[in-house]
Write an enzyme that holds these catalytic residues in place. Sequence first.
Site, mmCIF file in Angstrom:
data_model
loop_
_atom_site.group_PDB
_atom_site.id
_atom_site.type_symbol
_atom_site.label_atom_id
_atom_site.label_comp_id
_atom_site.label_asym_id
_atom_site.label_seq_id
_atom_site.Cartn_x
_atom_site.Cartn_y
_atom_site.Cartn_z
ATOM 1 N N ASP A 17 -48.740 -40.362 -53.569
ATOM 2 C CA ASP A 17 -48.715 -40.575 -51.808
ATOM 3 C C ASP A 17 -49.427 -39.155 -51.541
ATOM 4 O O ASP A 17 -50.789 -39.280 -50.696
ATOM 5 C CB ASP A 17 -47.540 -39.889 -51.835
ATOM 6 C CG ASP A 17 -47.054 -40.439 -49.845
ATOM 7 O OD1 ASP A 17 -47.277 -41.441 -49.655
ATOM 8 O OD2 ASP A 17 -47.774 -38.803 -49.224
ATOM 9 N N ALA A 45 -47.782 -42.660 -47.413
ATOM 10 C CA ALA A 45 -48.834 -43.634 -47.442
ATOM 11 C C ALA A 45 -48.266 -44.494 -48.707
ATOM 12 O O ALA A 45 -48.214 -46.160 -48.804
ATOM 13 C CB ALA A 45 -50.083 -42.638 -48.404
ATOM 14 N N ASP A 46 -46.760 -43.990 -49.449
ATOM 15 C CA ASP A 46 -46.042 -45.378 -50.419
ATOM 16 C C ASP A 46 -45.175 -45.974 -49.197
ATOM 17 O O ASP A 46 -45.167 -47.659 -49.594
ATOM 18 C CB ASP A 46 -45.606 -44.335 -51.443
ATOM 19 C CG ASP A 46 -45.968 -43.054 -52.378
ATOM 20 O OD1 ASP A 46 -47.169 -44.139 -52.458
ATOM 21 O OD2 ASP A 46 -45.847 -42.615 -52.764
ATOM 22 N N MET A 47 -44.504 -45.627 -48.746
ATOM 23 C CA MET A 47 -43.400 -45.790 -47.835
ATOM 24 C C MET A 47 -44.102 -47.233 -46.517
ATOM 25 O O MET A 47 -43.879 -47.754 -46.455
ATOM 26 C CB MET A 47 -42.661 -44.875 -47.040
ATOM 27 C CG MET A 47 -41.727 -44.222 -47.921
ATOM 28 S SD MET A 47 -40.661 -45.582 -48.767
ATOM 29 C CE MET A 47 -39.802 -45.876 -48.422
ATOM 30 N N MET A 77 -52.288 -48.022 -50.650
ATOM 31 C CA MET A 77 -52.184 -46.898 -49.958
ATOM 32 C C MET A 77 -52.399 -45.925 -49.663
ATOM 33 O O MET A 77 -52.718 -45.344 -48.859
ATOM 34 C CB MET A 77 -51.166 -46.007 -51.447
ATOM 35 C CG MET A 77 -50.584 -46.561 -52.287
ATOM 36 S SD MET A 77 -49.684 -45.292 -52.613
ATOM 37 C CE MET A 77 -50.242 -44.808 -54.248
#
Length: 270
Positions: A17, A45-47, A77
Amino acid sequence: ITAYGQDGPYRDRAAHDLNSLALSGMLAHTGRKATGPLPLGVQVADMGSSFLAVTGILAAVIQRLQTGIGQFVDISMFDTALAWNALAASQMLVGGEEPEREGWLLNGGSYYDCYRTSDDRYLSVGGLEAKFWSGFCQAIGRPDLIPQGFNTAPGAQQALKQAIAETISTRPLAEWMAIFEQLDVCVEPVLSVGEAATHPQTQARQMIVNVPKPDGGTQRQTGAPIKFSASQPVYQHIGATQGEHTAVIMQELGYSEDEIAKLRQSGLFG
């Protein structure tokens, strides 16, 4: 979902991330001038990619229902971080101005910020609109600051922030909240995760739920943030315990039950 998507020169490059946020330009204007960028405590970015993946899947399903044709959904991402950096990107792409840390309205360049209380807690002040800003200044006993809030010059804003900081630092958080809980001026305390979990709004929205465990107990988890008018989420998974799937994996690798039992007795699995 991958770090950089299915094409481009970085398609096979690894990233976490933090790397996605850094390469997207987001970290360049996040943090303080004196100390530089900082790693965010939330994996943006991940979530964010997970939510965009769901959006993409649903859009593809709708199109398939209309055309009968399915498609591959490619989520990066890095792309997510770029897209979610939209306000800062617009400032540069349209205005030609590169955002800097503590250099614009929403990243510490204005009074829109967090202020330390006398007991080392913090108060978030987000009243950008005139009615909220005026109400805030009156609540802290500094109506003289109201005109300064509309002076967007960087020097004026920093002087204003110093005046706010000095005032907020004179009382503990509890005293400030006794004042602001009665007002609608976009001021809230910076809560710990534990405090947020027990907040009345969290409870009212059922955002902390008790999920059944195999042993008959329950495990607290965060709830689903999407609320429907005609259906309710069902919570039934708490995650696997350590070693729960060891036997299954070993069997898939070709080991027999007797071999797995011997390996377990030897202490190989910990």
